[in-house]
Each structure stands twice: as structure tokens, then as C-alpha cells.
Design a protein around this motif. Structure first.
Motif, mmCIF file in Angstrom:
data_model
loop_
_atom_site.group_PDB
_atom_site.id
_atom_site.type_symbol
_atom_site.label_atom_id
_atom_site.label_comp_id
_atom_site.label_asym_id
_atom_site.label_seq_id
_atom_site.Cartn_x
_atom_site.Cartn_y
_atom_site.Cartn_z
ATOM 1 N N TRP A 36 0.857 -1.184 0.000
ATOM 2 C CA TRP A 36 0.000 0.000 0.000
ATOM 3 C C TRP A 36 0.891 1.231 0.000
ATOM 4 C CZ3 TRP A 36 -0.299 4.038 3.441
ATOM 5 C CH2 TRP A 36 -1.423 4.846 3.391
ATOM 6 N N GLN A 37 0.510 2.272 -0.764
ATOM 7 C CA GLN A 37 1.308 3.490 -0.817
ATOM 8 C C GLN A 37 0.388 4.688 -0.957
ATOM 9 O OE1 GLN A 37 4.857 3.396 -3.279
ATOM 10 N NE2 GLN A 37 4.327 5.408 -4.068
ATOM 11 N N ASP A 38 0.645 5.718 -0.161
ATOM 12 C CA ASP A 38 -0.124 6.962 -0.221
ATOM 13 C C ASP A 38 0.643 8.027 0.550
ATOM 14 O OD1 ASP A 38 -2.125 8.772 -0.771
ATOM 15 O OD2 ASP A 38 -3.729 7.578 0.102
ATOM 16 N N TYR A 39 0.152 9.258 0.516
ATOM 17 C CA TYR A 39 0.754 10.332 1.294
ATOM 18 C C TYR A 39 0.078 10.373 2.656
ATOM 19 C CZ TYR A 39 3.098 11.737 -2.915
ATOM 20 O OH TYR A 39 3.898 11.733 -4.018
ATOM 21 N N ASP A 40 0.901 10.476 3.725
ATOM 22 C CA ASP A 40 0.377 10.407 5.080
ATOM 23 C C ASP A 40 1.243 11.237 6.016
ATOM 24 O OD1 ASP A 40 -1.353 9.621 7.052
ATOM 25 O OD2 ASP A 40 -0.958 7.485 6.854
ATOM 26 N N LEU A 41 0.722 11.507 7.205
ATOM 27 C CA LEU A 41 1.428 12.289 8.220
ATOM 28 C C LEU A 41 2.058 11.364 9.252
ATOM 29 C CD1 LEU A 41 -1.171 15.125 8.861
ATOM 30 C CD2 LEU A 41 1.107 15.406 7.895
ATOM 31 N N ALA A 42 3.385 11.399 9.361
ATOM 32 C CA ALA A 42 4.074 10.627 10.402
ATOM 33 C C ALA A 42 4.090 11.454 11.678
ATOM 34 C CB ALA A 42 5.493 10.316 9.958
ATOM 35 N N PRO A 43 4.087 10.899 12.836
ATOM 36 C CA PRO A 43 4.134 9.496 13.207
ATOM 37 C C PRO A 43 2.756 8.891 13.455
ATOM 38 C CG PRO A 43 4.542 10.785 15.150
ATOM 39 C CD PRO A 43 4.326 11.756 13.997
ATOM 40 N N ASP A 44 1.670 9.675 13.264
ATOM 41 C CA ASP A 44 0.325 9.164 13.578
ATOM 42 C C ASP A 44 -0.276 8.321 12.463
ATOM 43 O OD1 ASP A 44 0.428 10.441 16.042
ATOM 44 O OD2 ASP A 44 -0.389 12.288 15.211
ATOM 45 N N PHE A 45 0.080 8.583 11.204
ATOM 46 C CA PHE A 45 -0.385 7.845 10.033
ATOM 47 C C PHE A 45 -1.907 7.679 9.992
ATOM 48 C CE2 PHE A 45 3.955 6.251 10.863
ATOM 49 C CZ PHE A 45 4.554 6.706 9.719
ATOM 50 N N PRO A 46 -2.676 8.787 9.980
ATOM 51 C CA PRO A 46 -4.137 8.665 9.974
ATOM 52 C C PRO A 46 -4.696 8.010 8.700
ATOM 53 C CG PRO A 46 -3.483 10.952 9.639
ATOM 54 C CD PRO A 46 -2.234 10.189 9.982
ATOM 55 N N VAL A 47 -4.071 8.246 7.553
ATOM 56 C CA VAL A 47 -4.568 7.657 6.301
ATOM 57 C C VAL A 47 -4.345 6.142 6.315
ATOM 58 C CG1 VAL A 47 -4.347 7.676 3.786
ATOM 59 C CG2 VAL A 47 -4.118 9.816 5.073
ATOM 60 N N LEU A 48 -3.158 5.707 6.718
ATOM 61 C CA LEU A 48 -2.853 4.272 6.772
ATOM 62 C C LEU A 48 -3.747 3.566 7.775
ATOM 63 C CD1 LEU A 48 -1.224 1.733 6.150
ATOM 64 C CD2 LEU A 48 0.478 2.519 7.814
ATOM 65 N N PHE A 49 -3.897 4.127 8.973
ATOM 66 C CA PHE A 49 -4.721 3.465 9.979
ATOM 67 C C PHE A 49 -6.196 3.464 9.579
ATOM 68 C CE2 PHE A 49 -1.127 4.407 13.030
ATOM 69 C CZ PHE A 49 -0.675 3.106 13.010
ATOM 70 N N GLY A 50 -6.636 4.473 8.831
ATOM 71 C CA GLY A 50 -7.990 4.445 8.277
ATOM 72 C C GLY A 50 -8.158 3.301 7.297
ATOM 73 N N PHE A 51 -7.128 3.086 6.449
ATOM 74 C CA PHE A 51 -7.177 1.969 5.510
ATOM 75 C C PHE A 51 -7.183 0.633 6.250
ATOM 76 C CE2 PHE A 51 -4.835 -1.265 3.100
ATOM 77 C CZ PHE A 51 -5.702 -1.408 2.031
ATOM 78 N N LEU A 52 -6.348 0.507 7.291
ATOM 79 C CA LEU A 52 -6.297 -0.745 8.046
ATOM 80 C C LEU A 52 -7.604 -1.006 8.795
ATOM 81 C CD1 LEU A 52 -2.644 -0.646 9.402
ATOM 82 C CD2 LEU A 52 -3.542 -2.016 7.509
ATOM 83 N N ASP A 53 -8.252 0.050 9.290
ATOM 84 C CA ASP A 53 -9.571 -0.117 9.912
ATOM 85 C C ASP A 53 -10.591 -0.622 8.893
ATOM 86 O OD1 ASP A 53 -8.686 0.633 12.399
ATOM 87 O OD2 ASP A 53 -9.340 2.726 12.197
ATOM 88 N N HIS A 54 -10.544 -0.049 7.678
ATOM 89 C CA HIS A 54 -11.418 -0.514 6.596
ATOM 90 C C HIS A 54 -11.139 -1.995 6.301
ATOM 91 C CE1 HIS A 54 -13.465 -0.774 2.739
ATOM 92 N NE2 HIS A 54 -12.343 -1.242 2.233
ATOM 93 N N TRP A 55 -9.861 -2.366 6.263
ATOM 94 C CA TRP A 55 -9.466 -3.758 5.998
ATOM 95 C C TRP A 55 -10.088 -4.688 7.040
ATOM 96 C CZ3 TRP A 55 -5.332 -5.589 2.585
ATOM 97 C CH2 TRP A 55 -5.070 -6.952 2.725
ATOM 98 N N ARG A 56 -9.955 -4.329 8.316
ATOM 99 C CA ARG A 56 -10.472 -5.192 9.392
ATOM 100 C C ARG A 56 -11.991 -5.342 9.329
ATOM 101 N NH1 ARG A 56 -6.799 -1.946 12.513
ATOM 102 N NH2 ARG A 56 -4.864 -3.095 12.794
#
Length: 89
Positions: A36-56
Motif C-alpha cells: 500500500w502506498q499513499d501520502y500520510d502524516l508521520a508518526p500518527d499515520f491517519p490515512v494508513l490506519f484508516g485503511f487498516l480499519d477498513h481492511w479489518r
């Protein structure tokens, strides 16, 4: 019109990549890799964790592990001050 990725980088977002290892629903003893690749804000990674929540919530495949890499592509330039004047004729 401006590029969405460029505007995101100016707002502090960096390029984030995640290697997502998950168990295949049809063969639970096998691991599969999703990148998975996208632009996100470190260290909280809200976009990635939103995607992982969708995955679950929406995808049957159970997550095994997630490895994250992040790079801020636009950042202040490195420079050093030098005392002196150079004359060019």
C-alpha cells in the motif's frame, strides 16, 4: 489546477509505504503480501490506519503484520553560511 500529491507534500505529508502481510481466506496457513502506498502524516499515520480499519471491517483476510516506511520528500534545503564575497569579472 494543482496536483493533489504536491499540495499534500506542502502541507507536511510524506510518502508512506506499508507492506501488509495477511492470511489468505481460502488457505489460512499461507501468507500473502499487499503493498500500500499513499501520502500520510508521520508518526500518527491517519490515512494508513484508516485503511487498516477498513481492511479489518470489510475484508475477510486476517492481518498478520504491517511494516511501514515513510519519507518526507519536500523539506527545507540544507545550506551553510559562508563569510566572503566572490567577484566575477
Amino acid at each position: 489546477m494543482s496536483d493533489r500529491a504536491f499540495i499534500a507534500q506542502l502541507e507536511g505529508y510524506g510518502l508512506t509505504m506499508a507492506e501488509i502481510h495477511y492470511y489468505r481466506p481460502d488457505a489460512p496457513s499461507w501468507l500473502q503480501l499487499y503493498v500500500w502506498q499513499d501520502y500520510d502524516l508521520a508518526p500518527d499515520f491517519p490515512v494508513l490506519f484508516g485503511f487498516l480499519d477498513h481492511w479489518r471491517r470489510e475484508i475477510e483476510a486476517a492481518l498478520h503484520s504491517v511494516r511501514i516506511a515513510h519519507e518526507q520528500l519536500i523539506r527545507p534545503a540544507e545550506w551553510r553560511a559562508i563569510d566572503g564575497v566572490i567577484s566575477i569579472q
